[in-house]
Design a protein around this motif. Sequence first.
Motif, PDB file in Angstrom:
ATOM      1  N   PHE A 293      -2.909 -15.614  -9.276  1.00 35.41           N
ATOM      2  CA  PHE A 293      -3.238 -14.559 -10.235  1.00 35.41           C
ATOM      3  C   PHE A 293      -2.814 -13.186  -9.723  1.00 35.41           C
ATOM      4  N   THR A 294      -2.181 -12.401 -10.615  1.00 29.37           N
ATOM      5  CA  THR A 294      -1.996 -10.962 -10.363  1.00 29.37           C
ATOM      6  C   THR A 294      -2.228 -10.249 -11.698  1.00 29.37           C
ATOM      7  N   GLY A 295      -2.646  -9.003 -11.638  1.00 30.89           N
ATOM      8  CA  GLY A 295      -2.855  -8.238 -12.871  1.00 30.89           C
ATOM      9  C   GLY A 295      -3.053  -6.773 -12.539  1.00 30.89           C
ATOM     10  N   PHE A 296      -2.963  -5.905 -13.561  1.00 32.00           N
ATOM     11  CA  PHE A 296      -3.217  -4.482 -13.316  1.00 32.00           C
ATOM     12  C   PHE A 296      -4.028  -3.874 -14.457  1.00 32.00           C
ATOM     13  N   VAL A 297      -4.742  -2.795 -14.137  1.00 31.74           N
ATOM     14  CA  VAL A 297      -5.569  -2.087 -15.120  1.00 31.74           C
ATOM     15  C   VAL A 297      -4.667  -1.086 -15.842  1.00 31.74           C
ATOM     16  N   PHE A 298      -4.515  -1.240 -17.171  1.00 35.03           N
ATOM     17  CA  PHE A 298      -3.667  -0.290 -17.897  1.00 35.03           C
ATOM     18  C   PHE A 298      -4.495   0.657 -18.754  1.00 35.03           C
ATOM     19  N   SER A 378      -4.709 -12.467  -6.116  1.00 35.82           N
ATOM     20  CA  SER A 378      -5.413 -13.547  -5.405  1.00 35.82           C
ATOM     21  C   SER A 378      -5.413 -13.292  -3.900  1.00 35.82           C
ATOM     22  N   GLY A 379      -4.829 -12.198  -3.462  1.00 32.77           N
ATOM     23  CA  GLY A 379      -4.817 -11.889  -2.028  1.00 32.77           C
ATOM     24  C   GLY A 379      -3.573 -11.154  -1.577  1.00 32.77           C
ATOM     25  N   GLU A 380      -2.485 -11.299  -2.334  1.00 32.01           N
ATOM     26  CA  GLU A 380      -1.218 -10.668  -1.935  1.00 32.01           C
ATOM     27  C   GLU A 380      -1.290  -9.150  -2.113  1.00 32.01           C
ATOM     28  N   GLU A 381      -0.638  -8.430  -1.173  1.00 32.19           N
ATOM     29  CA  GLU A 381      -0.562  -6.964  -1.276  1.00 32.19           C
ATOM     30  C   GLU A 381       0.530  -6.597  -2.284  1.00 32.19           C
ATOM     31  N   LEU A 382       0.138  -6.248  -3.493  1.00 23.95           N
ATOM     32  CA  LEU A 382       1.114  -5.886  -4.520  1.00 23.95           C
ATOM     33  C   LEU A 382       0.678  -4.590  -5.189  1.00 23.95           C
ATOM     34  N   HIS A 383       1.642  -3.825  -5.656  1.00 21.22           N
ATOM     35  CA  HIS A 383       1.314  -2.603  -6.397  1.00 21.22           C
ATOM     36  C   HIS A 383       2.154  -2.552  -7.663  1.00 21.22           C
ATOM     37  N   PHE A 384       1.504  -2.642  -8.820  1.00 23.18           N
ATOM     38  CA  PHE A 384       2.240  -2.508 -10.077  1.00 23.18           C
ATOM     39  C   PHE A 384       2.352  -1.035 -10.414  1.00 23.18           C
ATOM     40  N   ARG A 385       3.532  -0.639 -10.867  1.00 20.67           N
ATOM     41  CA  ARG A 385       3.771   0.763 -11.178  1.00 20.67           C
ATOM     42  C   ARG A 385       4.051   0.964 -12.655  1.00 20.67           C
ATOM     43  N   GLY A 386       4.406   2.190 -13.020  1.00 21.24           N
ATOM     44  CA  GLY A 386       4.802   2.440 -14.398  1.00 21.24           C
ATOM     45  C   GLY A 386       3.659   2.926 -15.260  1.00 21.24           C
TER      46      GLY A 386
END
Length: 526
Positions: A293-298, A378-386
């Motif tokens: 799972f990955t997701g971002f707050v928009f 789920s644990g991965e260091e990710l950064h969604f941009r935009g």
Amino acid sequence: MSINTKEISKRRTFAVIAHPDAGKTTLTEKLLLFGGAIHVAGAVKSNKIRKSATSDWMEIEKQRGISVATSVMGFSYKDYKINILDTPGHQDFAEDTYRTLTAVDSVIIVVDGARGVELQTKRLMEVCRMRKTPVIVFVNKMDRESQNPFDLMDEIENELLISTIPLTWPIDSGERFKGVYNLYEGGLELFQGQDKTHVSNRIEVDIHSDEILKYISQEQAKTLLQDIELIDGVLPKLDVQKYLQGEQAPIFFGSALNNFGIKELLDTFVEIAPSPRPVKAEERLVDPYEPDFTGFVFKIHANMDPNHRSRIAFVKVCSGKFMRNTPYKHIRLQKELRFSSPTGFMAQKKEILDEAYAGDIVGIPDTGNFKIGDTLTSGEELHFRGLPSFSPELFKYIENADPNKAKQLSKGIEQLMDEGVAQLFTSTFNGRKIIGTVGQLQFEVIEYRLLHEYQAKCRWEPLSLYKSCWLSCDKPEVLEDFKRRKAQYMAVDVHGNDVYLADSAYLLKMAQQEFPDITFHFTSEF
């Protein structure tokens, strides 16, 4: 094919965008009606049927008759799971719409048949073009006198810079509007009944035969035949690949108010619109079919239920499967959080979700952990941009008008600013709070919501400023010198970043020339 892949490929997540008054919220309502998500247009399922649109549920929206916040609505249609994001059309709330466009896989643009393409639609189309978002155009209000459909298509092509392919074609407009001819599947779709609100089933008829005269006049039949021959002779056929790459826009004609042309739009949409697409994170491209799972707050919305001071963070699921009560990593806070009552939406109506897949929008009750742009994984260091904030154009001091309600005002301002409706700056010179917006209407909305949702009264004081700019500089001593010399015009944003409040275009230009080592940014993302 695992269940996961099948679930994800069934998702269709899109935004409905348009200029105010083009009929966007009405179209959304009718799509929900066809999806069986509501049973009466304008009804929120409750004991009393309210006459306002399902997606415009905030009190001020009902009073003004406009949408000021993006609503999320999910429903099933045929074998698809559809998520609609109904956006504000009013330009004062464009920023909410820009952010929403980062969370959708495709877009339906509504154009008024009489007024054609308007400025706000052009701006939104620029964002779609930048992101290569697939677009379908719905030309609305054909039951009123409208422009010639060929002229409309030319205007859409010239103004929105996209090639258009008609999939339905109107038979006349205004009082004489008879319905549409379905170019994609063949057959007539006709208005029926005195009030023209009921659509007949498709009538299979050879448009070259006299049989068509049973349904439309001789003149209309002649015009329709000429139009279709011209379309077949001159225009290319729909190329789904080009549509998916954002190079070609299918066009539908109809009347949302009269339920007309909506079913054709919905049927074609679920067939050709993209399932969830890969999303770019800073580190890599995230594929929706990845298991994690990955997701971002928009988007964040305060007080969806005014009886409970509730805040909801809207999370777009980018990959894998989101599960209730499972710990996920909040990247900015570097801590694990689990969510016991995530929700799915039908405008204001919420239901607890046990799971959600890539493409879905999940509402997470928030006690202040989230900011717009936050990433969950789920644990991965990710950064969604935009998800930038744009430099505001209007500024006012906000003051407390009721000394007994200082706490409520402070809390209200903090929560509304977290939603991204406007920006809060604190002057480092005098400590006063400054609200910056892109439109006058936002001040009214803030004042109204502070009073009705937080019982706090505010007072505005005029402040003449030209622009706010975020600053960055590799030489700390240069930045300190600038802040000292411009002390009167310095502020910090809610994240503690330095902001220069230029009071004229001339002074901003002078500052840029005088301090070449400092970069002046007009969005908060740098």
